[in-house]
Design an enzyme around this catalytic site. Structure first.
Site, PDB file in Angstrom:
ATOM      1  N   ASP A 115     -15.349   3.087   8.388  1.00 40.37           N
ATOM      2  CA  ASP A 115     -14.288   4.012   7.980  1.00 40.37           C
ATOM      3  C   ASP A 115     -14.831   5.065   7.022  1.00 40.37           C
ATOM      4  O   ASP A 115     -14.470   6.240   7.110  1.00 40.37           O
ATOM      5  CB  ASP A 115     -13.125   3.256   7.336  1.00 40.37           C
ATOM      6  CG  ASP A 115     -12.089   4.217   6.777  1.00 40.37           C
ATOM      7  OD1 ASP A 115     -11.499   4.965   7.568  1.00 40.37           O
ATOM      8  OD2 ASP A 115     -11.906   4.257   5.545  1.00 40.37           O
ATOM      9  N   ARG A 168     -14.739  13.180   9.717  1.00 32.65           N
ATOM     10  CA  ARG A 168     -13.470  13.826  10.084  1.00 32.65           C
ATOM     11  C   ARG A 168     -13.120  14.938   9.112  1.00 32.65           C
ATOM     12  O   ARG A 168     -12.561  15.966   9.493  1.00 32.65           O
ATOM     13  CB  ARG A 168     -12.350  12.770  10.111  1.00 32.65           C
ATOM     14  CG  ARG A 168     -12.409  11.853  11.337  1.00 32.65           C
ATOM     15  CD  ARG A 168     -11.552  10.617  11.127  1.00 32.65           C
ATOM     16  NE  ARG A 168     -10.194  10.950  10.778  1.00 32.65           N
ATOM     17  CZ  ARG A 168      -9.401  10.219   9.978  1.00 32.65           C
ATOM     18  NH1 ARG A 168      -9.845   9.084   9.470  1.00 32.65           N
ATOM     19  NH2 ARG A 168      -8.190  10.606   9.711  1.00 32.65           N
ATOM     20  N   LYS A 181      -8.700  -0.923   5.938  1.00 33.85           N
ATOM     21  CA  LYS A 181      -9.015  -1.264   4.549  1.00 33.85           C
ATOM     22  C   LYS A 181      -8.133  -2.406   4.025  1.00 33.85           C
ATOM     23  O   LYS A 181      -8.591  -3.279   3.293  1.00 33.85           O
ATOM     24  CB  LYS A 181      -8.884  -0.011   3.672  1.00 33.85           C
ATOM     25  CG  LYS A 181     -10.059   0.948   3.908  1.00 33.85           C
ATOM     26  CD  LYS A 181      -9.921   2.255   3.163  1.00 33.85           C
ATOM     27  CE  LYS A 181      -9.096   3.237   3.961  1.00 33.85           C
ATOM     28  NZ  LYS A 181      -9.449   4.644   3.816  1.00 33.85           N
ATOM     29  N   SER A 229      -7.507   3.958   9.919  1.00 37.74           N
ATOM     30  CA  SER A 229      -8.313   4.047   8.705  1.00 37.74           C
ATOM     31  C   SER A 229      -7.660   3.266   7.560  1.00 37.74           C
ATOM     32  O   SER A 229      -8.298   2.424   6.904  1.00 37.74           O
ATOM     33  CB  SER A 229      -8.482   5.527   8.348  1.00 37.74           C
ATOM     34  OG  SER A 229      -8.953   5.692   7.034  1.00 37.74           O
ATOM     35  N   HIS A 258       0.843  -1.196   0.000  1.00 36.67           N
ATOM     36  CA  HIS A 258       0.000   0.000   0.000  1.00 36.67           C
ATOM     37  C   HIS A 258       0.874   1.240   0.000  1.00 36.67           C
ATOM     38  O   HIS A 258       1.818   1.343   0.767  1.00 36.67           O
ATOM     39  CB  HIS A 258      -0.891   0.022   1.244  1.00 36.67           C
ATOM     40  CG  HIS A 258      -1.729   1.258   1.341  1.00 36.67           C
ATOM     41  ND1 HIS A 258      -2.876   1.433   0.602  1.00 36.67           N
ATOM     42  CD2 HIS A 258      -1.570   2.397   2.049  1.00 36.67           C
ATOM     43  CE1 HIS A 258      -3.393   2.621   0.870  1.00 36.67           C
ATOM     44  NE2 HIS A 258      -2.614   3.231   1.747  1.00 36.67           N
TER      45      HIS A 258
HETATM   46  N1  URA Z   1      -6.233   8.060   3.943  1.00 33.80           N
HETATM   47  C1  URA Z   1      -7.089   7.226   4.526  1.00 33.80           C
HETATM   48  O1  URA Z   1      -7.438   6.194   3.973  1.00 33.80           O
HETATM   49  N2  URA Z   1      -7.570   7.519   5.747  1.00 33.80           N
HETATM   50  C2  URA Z   1      -7.222   8.646   6.407  1.00 33.80           C
HETATM   51  O2  URA Z   1      -7.685   8.851   7.518  1.00 33.80           O
HETATM   52  C3  URA Z   1      -6.330   9.524   5.777  1.00 33.80           C
HETATM   53  C4  URA Z   1      -5.849   9.200   4.537  1.00 33.80           C
END
Ligand code: URA
Ligand code: CA
Length: 433
Positions: free
Chosen positions: A161, A168, A187, A183, A82
């Site tokens: 998320d 947020r 994923k 976060s 990632h």
């Molecule tokens: N990218 C994400 O996937 N989550 C965040 O909180 C910030 C950047």
């Protein structure tokens, strides 16, 4: 359990239990807890931080909020890579066939690009016929047979998320290390990875502008991964200038092919070998990083990495003849050179500005439903440290319109030519714990 008590506890700097974290994540996902209470909790978390256990619990609560991809039918250790997002970051296109050539299974779920960077799926769709709408059955079978496939994001992954991130975004609580780390990791884990290699970008074109911040984010993600049973490591790499020379979908496919052939730009090649070595070790196909790197270099030299790329494209309907004839990729109607007005050395290239310039040509999306132009983009002819004479081409613009004045200006304004022969170190740190 009452939400107000959870907020008060975090406001007072105490650690939340797993039950409390599960309670608010589940309640919020199911619309049982209102935005205003969760906003308040996010702000308390922003100021009072979370310990390692809370971070791991928050991550797993978000994973549990939706579907989880089951890759257990795929043999071997599924290692996912990632990147926190860069400009012209062509590494996934290089790495997928490269590590698969060493029998490390690459079962990748990928998304489309938004904003000034392209997504891997967009880039792959520059190859005629290539598609990611394959069934999970096909996906599993292909990876077991040929070790590499990419599937589009499907199902209801980490809905908690999605809701929290959107909240947020409008409550000034995005920029919090524990919240970003949980976060991102939620994923990756929901997508089924056994092991995770993170490429945390630092610099102008990145989310994290300083090395300290990048290292803190990387350590936070590595701890979460290891605490929830996923072998995780991170590399911190420079986004002070775009990676490689190509920015844009078809142009990056061409760049990936050159790199798999051993003729790619130095920085893209180096980062691919570095990340790839870590993936191969985590995937159990080499004992040491040195051994992994030698094997990867071998796969480039003997052509097996390039051959794997062809198989990968064909399996998903793509026209693999583009590998031997990149002229068959989508071509832009016009080419324009952006010439330097001065002599000296390239000292800086604004990464984000180059991403925006490429986006202005149509290579990126402003909103998620925008159509993108696969043929357009930029080719950087000069990188940081290169000698330039007045009149030399800094960048070639690939465009489908002749109206490129604004793009030219953007590029010229963000290329800094000076007297110093600068060198930007690419790999800043490796974080394993
Ligand atoms: N990218 C994400 O996937 N989550 C965040 O909180 C910030 C950047
Ligand atoms: Ca590139």
């Amino acid at each position: 359990m009452r939400m107000v008590d959870i907020i008060a506890k975090k406001r007072d700097g105490e650690a939340l239990t797993k039950e409390e974290i599960d309670f608010f994540v589940e309640g919020y996902t199911n619309d049982e807890i209102p935005d205003y209470q969760v906003s308040s909790l996010m702000m308390a978390m922003f100021f009072n931080d979370m310990n390692d256990e809370e971070r791991a619990n928050l991550t797993m609560a978000m994973v549990a909020s939706g579907d989880q991809i089951d890759l257990s039918e795929i043999e071997g250790v599924k290692v996912d890579k990632h990147s926190t997002g860069g400009v012209g970051d062509t590494t996934t296109l290089v790495l997928a066939p490269l590590v698969a050539a060493l029998d490390v299974p690459v079962a990748k779920m990928s998304g489309r690009g938004l904003g000034h960077t392209g997504g891997t799926i967009d880039k792959l769709e520059a190859v005629e016929g290539f598609h990611v709408e394959i069934s999970e059955r096909e996906f599993t079978d292909i990876v077991n047979r040929d070790k590499v496939a990419v599937i589009g994001q499907s199902g209801n992954l980490t809905p908690a998320d999605k809701k929290l991130y959107a909240l947020r975004d409008v409550t000034a609580t995005v920029n919090s290390i524990p919240l970003i780390a949980s976060s991102i990791m939620s994923k990756k884990i929901a997508a089924g990875a056994d092991a995770i290699v993170l490429d945390v970008k630092v610099g102008d074109g990145a989310f994290m502008k300083t090395e300290e911040d990048a290292a803190e984010l990387a350590s936070a993600m590595v701890s979460i991964g290891n605490n929830v049973g996923r072998n995780t490591m991170a590399i911190i790499s420079s986004m002070e200038e775009p990676l490689g020379r190509a920015i844009g979908n078809a142009l990056e496919v061409q760049e990936a092919i050159e790199t798999l052939r051993g003729e790619g730009p130095r920085d893209l090649t180096e980062l691919s070998l570095e990340l790839g070595s870590q993936m191969v070790v985590l995937g159990g196909k080499a004992e040491t990083l040195e051994e992994a790197r030698e094997k990867l270099q071998g796969a480039i030299e003997d052509g097996s990495a390039l051959e794997k790329f062809k198989v990968f494209l064909e399996n998903q309907g793509g026209d693999a003849s583009i590998v031997d004839d990149t002229g068959r990729l989508p071509q832009a109607k016009f080419k324009f050179e952006v010439e330097s007005t001065e002599a000296g050395y390239v000292e800086e290239i604004g990464s984000e500005a180059m991403g925006v310039a490429s986006s202005m040509l149509g290579a990126g999306r402003q909103t998620k439903d925008d159509e993108i132009d696969l043929a357009v983009g930029l080719m950087l002819n000069k990188k940081v440290g290169d000698r330039v004479e007045a009149g030399d081409s800094l960048v070639t613009i690939y465009s489908n319109t002749e109206a490129v004045e604004a793009v030219k200006t953007k590029i010229l304004d963000n290329y800094k030519i000076g007297g110093e022969e600068k060198d930007i170190p690419l790999i800043r740190k490796v974080i394993t714990e």
